[in-house]
Write a protein that holds these residues in place. Structure first.
Motif, PDB file in Angstrom:
ATOM      1  N   SER A   1      -0.828  -5.406 -15.192  1.00 55.16           N
ATOM      2  CA  SER A   1      -0.400  -6.475 -14.288  1.00 55.16           C
ATOM      3  C   SER A   1      -1.265  -6.534 -13.035  1.00 55.16           C
ATOM      4  O   SER A   1      -1.126  -7.473 -12.254  1.00 55.16           O
ATOM      5  CB  SER A   1       1.063  -6.279 -13.890  1.00 55.16           C
ATOM      6  OG  SER A   1       1.197  -5.159 -13.032  1.00 55.16           O
ATOM      7  N   ASN A   2      -2.118  -5.522 -12.854  1.00 51.07           N
ATOM      8  CA  ASN A   2      -2.942  -5.415 -11.652  1.00 51.07           C
ATOM      9  C   ASN A   2      -2.043  -5.476 -10.414  1.00 51.07           C
ATOM     10  O   ASN A   2      -2.279  -6.231  -9.486  1.00 51.07           O
ATOM     11  CB  ASN A   2      -4.018  -6.502 -11.619  1.00 51.07           C
ATOM     12  CG  ASN A   2      -5.076  -6.222 -10.585  1.00 51.07           C
ATOM     13  OD1 ASN A   2      -5.284  -5.096 -10.172  1.00 51.07           O
ATOM     14  ND2 ASN A   2      -5.748  -7.272 -10.143  1.00 51.07           N
ATOM     15  N   ALA A   3      -0.995  -4.687 -10.441  1.00 51.75           N
ATOM     16  CA  ALA A   3       0.056  -4.726  -9.424  1.00 51.75           C
ATOM     17  C   ALA A   3      -0.457  -4.464  -8.013  1.00 51.75           C
ATOM     18  O   ALA A   3       0.105  -4.978  -7.051  1.00 51.75           O
ATOM     19  CB  ALA A   3       1.141  -3.709  -9.775  1.00 51.75           C
ATOM     20  N   PHE A   4      -1.497  -3.691  -7.884  1.00 51.68           N
ATOM     21  CA  PHE A   4      -1.979  -3.325  -6.554  1.00 51.68           C
ATOM     22  C   PHE A   4      -3.356  -3.907  -6.251  1.00 51.68           C
ATOM     23  O   PHE A   4      -4.059  -3.423  -5.369  1.00 51.68           O
ATOM     24  CB  PHE A   4      -1.989  -1.807  -6.400  1.00 51.68           C
ATOM     25  CG  PHE A   4      -0.615  -1.208  -6.572  1.00 51.68           C
ATOM     26  CD1 PHE A   4       0.400  -1.518  -5.693  1.00 51.68           C
ATOM     27  CD2 PHE A   4      -0.350  -0.367  -7.627  1.00 51.68           C
ATOM     28  CE1 PHE A   4       1.664  -0.976  -5.847  1.00 51.68           C
ATOM     29  CE2 PHE A   4       0.906   0.183  -7.795  1.00 51.68           C
ATOM     30  CZ  PHE A   4       1.920  -0.138  -6.908  1.00 51.68           C
ATOM     31  N   ASN A   5      -3.745  -4.934  -6.986  1.00 53.04           N
ATOM     32  CA  ASN A   5      -5.004  -5.659  -6.761  1.00 53.04           C
ATOM     33  C   ASN A   5      -6.214  -4.732  -6.711  1.00 53.04           C
ATOM     34  O   ASN A   5      -7.046  -4.803  -5.808  1.00 53.04           O
ATOM     35  CB  ASN A   5      -4.926  -6.497  -5.484  1.00 53.04           C
ATOM     36  CG  ASN A   5      -3.888  -7.579  -5.586  1.00 53.04           C
ATOM     37  OD1 ASN A   5      -3.706  -8.190  -6.641  1.00 53.04           O
ATOM     38  ND2 ASN A   5      -3.170  -7.807  -4.502  1.00 53.04           N
ATOM     39  N   LEU A   6      -6.307  -3.865  -7.702  1.00 50.85           N
ATOM     40  CA  LEU A   6      -7.425  -2.922  -7.762  1.00 50.85           C
ATOM     41  C   LEU A   6      -8.474  -3.374  -8.780  1.00 50.85           C
ATOM     42  O   LEU A   6      -9.375  -2.623  -9.106  1.00 50.85           O
ATOM     43  CB  LEU A   6      -6.912  -1.525  -8.117  1.00 50.85           C
ATOM     44  CG  LEU A   6      -5.966  -0.926  -7.084  1.00 50.85           C
ATOM     45  CD1 LEU A   6      -5.369   0.371  -7.603  1.00 50.85           C
ATOM     46  CD2 LEU A   6      -6.673  -0.698  -5.771  1.00 50.85           C
TER      47      LEU A   6
ATOM     48  N   MET B   1       0.828  -1.193   0.000  1.00 51.60           N
ATOM     49  CA  MET B   1       0.000   0.000   0.000  1.00 51.60           C
ATOM     50  C   MET B   1       0.872   1.256   0.000  1.00 51.60           C
ATOM     51  O   MET B   1       0.519   2.245  -0.609  1.00 51.60           O
ATOM     52  CB  MET B   1      -0.926  -0.019   1.208  1.00 51.60           C
ATOM     53  CG  MET B   1      -1.837   1.186   1.262  1.00 51.60           C
ATOM     54  SD  MET B   1      -3.262   0.852   2.242  1.00 51.60           S
ATOM     55  CE  MET B   1      -3.234   2.229   3.318  1.00 51.60           C
ATOM     56  N   LYS B   2       1.998   1.185   0.674  1.00 47.96           N
ATOM     57  CA  LYS B   2       2.871   2.342   0.733  1.00 47.96           C
ATOM     58  C   LYS B   2       3.454   2.645  -0.647  1.00 47.96           C
ATOM     59  O   LYS B   2       3.574   3.810  -1.019  1.00 47.96           O
ATOM     60  CB  LYS B   2       3.986   2.084   1.743  1.00 47.96           C
ATOM     61  CG  LYS B   2       4.790   3.283   2.069  1.00 47.96           C
ATOM     62  CD  LYS B   2       5.732   3.001   3.219  1.00 47.96           C
ATOM     63  CE  LYS B   2       6.347   4.299   3.660  1.00 47.96           C
ATOM     64  NZ  LYS B   2       7.051   4.192   4.912  1.00 47.96           N
ATOM     65  N   THR B   3       3.791   1.594  -1.403  1.00 39.54           N
ATOM     66  CA  THR B   3       4.325   1.786  -2.748  1.00 39.54           C
ATOM     67  C   THR B   3       3.275   2.412  -3.656  1.00 39.54           C
ATOM     68  O   THR B   3       3.587   3.313  -4.450  1.00 39.54           O
ATOM     69  CB  THR B   3       4.788   0.435  -3.334  1.00 39.54           C
ATOM     70  OG1 THR B   3       5.698  -0.178  -2.425  1.00 39.54           O
ATOM     71  CG2 THR B   3       5.443   0.619  -4.666  1.00 39.54           C
ATOM     72  N   ARG B   4       2.042   1.939  -3.547  1.00 38.30           N
ATOM     73  CA  ARG B   4       0.954   2.468  -4.369  1.00 38.30           C
ATOM     74  C   ARG B   4       0.771   3.960  -4.109  1.00 38.30           C
ATOM     75  O   ARG B   4       0.685   4.762  -5.049  1.00 38.30           O
ATOM     76  CB  ARG B   4      -0.348   1.713  -4.059  1.00 38.30           C
ATOM     77  CG  ARG B   4      -1.561   2.270  -4.774  1.00 38.30           C
ATOM     78  CD  ARG B   4      -2.812   1.455  -4.476  1.00 38.30           C
ATOM     79  NE  ARG B   4      -3.140   1.340  -3.083  1.00 38.30           N
ATOM     80  CZ  ARG B   4      -3.908   2.186  -2.402  1.00 38.30           C
ATOM     81  NH1 ARG B   4      -4.424   3.242  -3.003  1.00 38.30           N
ATOM     82  NH2 ARG B   4      -4.167   1.996  -1.130  1.00 38.30           N
ATOM     83  N   LYS B   5       0.747   4.356  -2.877  1.00 43.16           N
ATOM     84  CA  LYS B   5       0.552   5.775  -2.551  1.00 43.16           C
ATOM     85  C   LYS B   5       1.772   6.613  -2.919  1.00 43.16           C
ATOM     86  O   LYS B   5       1.623   7.764  -3.325  1.00 43.16           O
ATOM     87  CB  LYS B   5       0.206   5.932  -1.071  1.00 43.16           C
ATOM     88  CG  LYS B   5      -1.197   5.431  -0.776  1.00 43.16           C
ATOM     89  CD  LYS B   5      -1.662   5.824   0.577  1.00 43.16           C
ATOM     90  CE  LYS B   5      -3.108   5.374   0.751  1.00 43.16           C
ATOM     91  NZ  LYS B   5      -3.717   5.903   1.936  1.00 43.16           N
ATOM     92  N   THR B   6       2.962   6.048  -2.824  1.00 47.61           N
ATOM     93  CA  THR B   6       4.169   6.776  -3.213  1.00 47.61           C
ATOM     94  C   THR B   6       4.164   7.058  -4.711  1.00 47.61           C
ATOM     95  O   THR B   6       4.461   8.177  -5.140  1.00 47.61           O
ATOM     96  CB  THR B   6       5.431   5.971  -2.828  1.00 47.61           C
ATOM     97  OG1 THR B   6       5.397   5.705  -1.429  1.00 47.61           O
ATOM     98  CG2 THR B   6       6.688   6.733  -3.190  1.00 47.61           C
TER      99      THR B   6
END
Length: 145
Positions: free
Chosen positions: A115-120, A1-6
């Motif tokens: 890739s749906n890297a953050f499962n969204l 989650m931190k990577t997604r927000k960064t």
């Protein structure tokens, strides 16, 4: 989650900075007729790409299920602008330094979206095709119409 927000914050900062730069470069016509010319509306193309990046980054920041579509739309628009400029289909209003920044952001955005890297939520084939068509439509709108 931190990577997604960064990543989202970095995209937001880039889109706001580039958006302000592009907004300040807009030349407003001196007479009423100038507002109906292609040269006036063509100036807003780079700003539209910044707005797409801003919306995609905001969706990514809040974890919205449409973030993958918004990021794919931005990526296709930015990459098509670069490709059409390099092939000579039209001359882009995006400066070279911004093309490099948009290319990097678009590559990351495509990777996140497909890739749906953050499962969204996976982007479906229909929405991928739709984002590609809309990206083309936006590019042709600001460069041909």
């Amino acid at each position: 989650m931190k990577t997604r927000k960064t990543i989202a914050v970095a995209f937001i900062v880039l889109s706001v900075i580039l958006g302000v730069v592009f907004y300040l470069k807009i030349d407003y016509p001196e007479n009423f007729v100038g507002y109906f010319k292609k040269s006036y509306y063509g100036q807003f193309g780079p700003l539209a790409i910044c707005v797409e990046l801003l919306i995609g980054a905001y969706y990514l920041f809040i974890g919205h299920k449409k973030s993958n579509f918004a990021l794919a739309l931005f990526a296709f628009t930015a990459l098509l602008d670069i490709i059409f400029n390099l092939t000579g289909v039209f001359i882009s209003g995006v400066p070279h330094y911004a093309m490099v920044i948009f290319f990097i952001c678009a590559t990351i955005s495509l990777w996140i979206a497909f890739s749906n890297a953050f499962n969204l939520g996976r982007i479906t084939l229909l929405w991928a095709i739709t984002s590609f068509i809309l990206g083309n439509a936006i590019e042709f709108h600001f460069n041909y119409f």
